[in-house]
Design an enzyme around this catalytic site. Structure first.
Site, PDB file in Angstrom:
ATOM      1  N   ASN A  32       0.822  -1.158   0.008  1.00  0.00           N
ATOM      2  CA  ASN A  32      -0.068   0.072  -0.148  1.00  0.00           C
ATOM      3  C   ASN A  32       0.962   1.328   0.011  1.00  0.00           C
ATOM      4  O   ASN A  32       0.923   2.077   0.788  1.00  0.00           O
ATOM      5  CB  ASN A  32      -0.847   0.051   1.259  1.00  0.00           C
ATOM      6  CG  ASN A  32      -2.020   1.266   0.999  1.00  0.00           C
ATOM      7  OD1 ASN A  32      -2.264   1.578   0.018  1.00  0.00           O
ATOM      8  ND2 ASN A  32      -2.527   1.570   2.085  1.00  0.00           N
ATOM      9  N   HIS A  37       6.906   5.649   1.157  1.00  0.00           N
ATOM     10  CA  HIS A  37       7.867   4.560   0.819  1.00  0.00           C
ATOM     11  C   HIS A  37       8.797   4.735  -0.165  1.00  0.00           C
ATOM     12  O   HIS A  37       9.873   4.351  -0.449  1.00  0.00           O
ATOM     13  CB  HIS A  37       6.938   3.491   0.274  1.00  0.00           C
ATOM     14  CG  HIS A  37       5.898   3.033   1.678  1.00  0.00           C
ATOM     15  ND1 HIS A  37       4.678   3.185   1.570  1.00  0.00           N
ATOM     16  CD2 HIS A  37       6.182   2.013   2.813  1.00  0.00           C
ATOM     17  CE1 HIS A  37       4.114   2.487   2.873  1.00  0.00           C
ATOM     18  NE2 HIS A  37       5.182   1.801   3.087  1.00  0.00           N
ATOM     19  N   GLN A  61       3.215  -9.792  13.196  1.00  0.00           N
ATOM     20  CA  GLN A  61       3.091  -8.551  14.048  1.00  0.00           C
ATOM     21  C   GLN A  61       2.016  -7.845  14.244  1.00  0.00           C
ATOM     22  O   GLN A  61       1.935  -6.611  14.837  1.00  0.00           O
ATOM     23  CB  GLN A  61       4.195  -7.399  13.307  1.00  0.00           C
ATOM     24  CG  GLN A  61       3.576  -6.954  11.756  1.00  0.00           C
ATOM     25  CD  GLN A  61       4.621  -6.020  11.237  1.00  0.00           C
ATOM     26  OE1 GLN A  61       5.704  -6.682  10.584  1.00  0.00           O
ATOM     27  NE2 GLN A  61       4.662  -4.899  11.394  1.00  0.00           N
ATOM     28  N   GLY A 151      12.069   3.887   7.418  1.00  0.00           N
ATOM     29  CA  GLY A 151      11.275   5.379   7.849  1.00  0.00           C
ATOM     30  C   GLY A 151      11.507   5.692   9.532  1.00  0.00           C
ATOM     31  O   GLY A 151      11.320   4.742  10.318  1.00  0.00           O
ATOM     32  N   LYS A 153       9.582   7.479  10.745  1.00  0.00           N
ATOM     33  CA  LYS A 153       7.997   7.490  11.388  1.00  0.00           C
ATOM     34  C   LYS A 153       7.835   6.575  12.421  1.00  0.00           C
ATOM     35  O   LYS A 153       7.204   6.725  13.552  1.00  0.00           O
ATOM     36  CB  LYS A 153       6.993   7.568  10.257  1.00  0.00           C
ATOM     37  CG  LYS A 153       5.739   7.460  10.879  1.00  0.00           C
ATOM     38  CD  LYS A 153       4.639   7.779   9.773  1.00  0.00           C
ATOM     39  CE  LYS A 153       3.320   7.310  10.494  1.00  0.00           C
ATOM     40  NZ  LYS A 153       3.168   5.908  10.456  1.00  0.00           N
ATOM     41  N   ASP A 154       8.313   5.338  12.052  1.00  0.00           N
ATOM     42  CA  ASP A 154       8.305   4.400  13.069  1.00  0.00           C
ATOM     43  C   ASP A 154       9.676   4.372  13.951  1.00  0.00           C
ATOM     44  O   ASP A 154      10.477   3.443  13.626  1.00  0.00           O
ATOM     45  CB  ASP A 154       8.044   2.972  12.376  1.00  0.00           C
ATOM     46  CG  ASP A 154       6.862   2.801  11.546  1.00  0.00           C
ATOM     47  OD1 ASP A 154       5.737   2.718  12.391  1.00  0.00           O
ATOM     48  OD2 ASP A 154       6.893   2.906  10.374  1.00  0.00           O
ATOM     49  N   GLN A 157      10.382   1.237  16.151  1.00  0.00           N
ATOM     50  CA  GLN A 157      10.775   0.029  15.148  1.00  0.00           C
ATOM     51  C   GLN A 157      12.091   0.213  14.706  1.00  0.00           C
ATOM     52  O   GLN A 157      12.978  -0.915  14.752  1.00  0.00           O
ATOM     53  CB  GLN A 157       9.717   0.097  13.884  1.00  0.00           C
ATOM     54  CG  GLN A 157      10.184  -1.025  13.076  1.00  0.00           C
ATOM     55  CD  GLN A 157       9.491  -0.981  11.832  1.00  0.00           C
ATOM     56  OE1 GLN A 157       8.150  -1.636  12.049  1.00  0.00           O
ATOM     57  NE2 GLN A 157       9.529  -0.431  10.601  1.00  0.00           N
TER      58      GLN A 157
HETATM   59  O1  PAF Z   1       7.298  -0.839   8.687  1.00  0.00           O
HETATM   60  C1  PAF Z   1       6.854  -1.719   8.278  1.00  0.00           C
HETATM   61  O2  PAF Z   1       6.162  -1.695   7.113  1.00  0.00           O
HETATM   62  C2  PAF Z   1       6.690  -3.144   8.904  1.00  0.00           C
HETATM   63  O3  PAF Z   1       6.756  -3.315  10.178  1.00  0.00           O
HETATM   64  C3  PAF Z   1       8.081  -3.978   8.228  1.00  0.00           C
HETATM   65  C4  PAF Z   1       9.313  -3.372   8.774  1.00  0.00           C
HETATM   66  C5  PAF Z   1       8.245  -4.366   6.714  1.00  0.00           C
HETATM   67  C6  PAF Z   1       8.275  -5.543   8.969  1.00  0.00           C
HETATM   68  O4  PAF Z   1       6.980  -6.221   8.457  1.00  0.00           O
END
Ligand code: PAF
Length: 285
Positions: A32, A37, A61, A151, A153-154, A157
């Site tokens: 998406n 991205h 996840q 990114g 933004k996360d 993560q």
């Molecule tokens: O940030 C994301 O889109 C997801 O968490 C990732 C890093 C692709 C892992 O599934």
């Protein structure tokens, strides 16, 4: 652009590239795709000769009651966008290809990253970062990139991925990319598609609030609990249901204090049923 679904074929193609002396850069996504991205793809292009993007909506996840089933699946459009941005290879594995033995986390080998994965999104989405760390580790082993781009933004993560890359000795440079924003300031996200036009306007308040809090700290305020209280009440008055609004040290996500220099303000809030996250990172003089 090459379009590959099997891990075996992917490995063969990557090996061919490496034998030619090409460096590989990698952008993992759940599809998406939006402009944010695609900016990651541009950054990946600057860091490597052969750019790989993966699209995999990772079931491990997502928690119970989250949007795994409804997560937008837009492969054809994504493919066209990647082609236009000159991505070299799209890896689009099935769930069976990624998890041949199933997705039950109680039976799988799981990568867990203590510390930075706890609290914030890890607190409100139990098991989320175990799923992220596991799938990213698997993707790293499959793609074997020299560089991987994520990114900012996360933010949490990214911290989790930096830690696992270091501690599991992946020979990969992790590059963080600045948050892509709409002209309104709203951080771009695949989940923005869940918002109505009116809600999108409302949601831009999140960035306004983050900027305001940053300015207040830069001007010398450091009573973080008072600033937090004020932010929570502003969010409530704008009809957000706040999950968290936190002031942390950017390096390790520990709570910020008067001495903190590198600070990140992170938030997660629901607007209607949509959970939005955003952050602002800065260095205090
Ligand atoms: O940030 C994301 O889109 C997801 O968490 C990732 C890093 C692709 C892992 O599934």
């Amino acid at each position: 652009m090459l379009f590959i679904e099997s891990v075996e074929k992917l490995r063969t193609l990557i090996r061919e590239q490496k034998n030619k002396g090409a460096s590989v850069s990698f952008v993992p996504t759940m599809g998406n795709l939006h402009e944010g991205h695609l900016q990651l793809i541009d950054i990946a292009r600057k860091h490597g000769d052969f750019v790989v993007c993966s699209i995999f909506i990772n079931p491990t996840q997502f928690g119970e009651g989250e949007d795994f089933d409804n997560y937008p699946r837009t492969l054809k459009g994504d493919q066209e966008k990647l082609e236009a941005r000159q991505c070299d290879l799209l890896f689009y594995p099935s769930v069976k290809e990624m998890y041949p033995t199933g997705t039950d986390k109680s039976k799988l080998s799981i990568v867990r990253v203590p510390g930075v994965s706890e609290g914030l999104c890890g607190g409100s989405r139990p098991g989320h970062f175990d799923g992220v760390s596991t799938v990213v580790s698997k993707l790293f082993n499959m793609v074997q990139p020299d560089v991987a781009v994520f990114g900012e933004k996360d933010f949490q993560q990214l911290a989790v991925i930096r830690k696992l890359t270091k501690e599991l000795n992946f020979p990969i440079e992790i590059v963080g990319a600045p948050i892509a924003r709409e002209s309104s300031g709203l951080a771009m996200s695949s989940r923005n598609g869940y918002l109505s036009t009116e809600q999108k306007k409302q949601a831009s308040f999140l960035y306004t609030l983050l900027q305001k809090m940053k300015e207040r700290i830069e001007q010398g305020e450091c009573e973080f609990s008072l600033l937090q209280k004020e932010a929570l009440s502003e969010l409530e008055s704008k009809e957000f249901k706040t999950d968290y609004f936190e002031f942390r040290n950017s390096e390790d996500l520990s709570p910020a204090n008067e001495q903190s220099k590198d600070i990140v303000i992170l938030l997660a809030a629901f607007l209607g049923k949509t959970r939005l996250i955003d952050n602002i990172a800065f260095t205090r003089k």
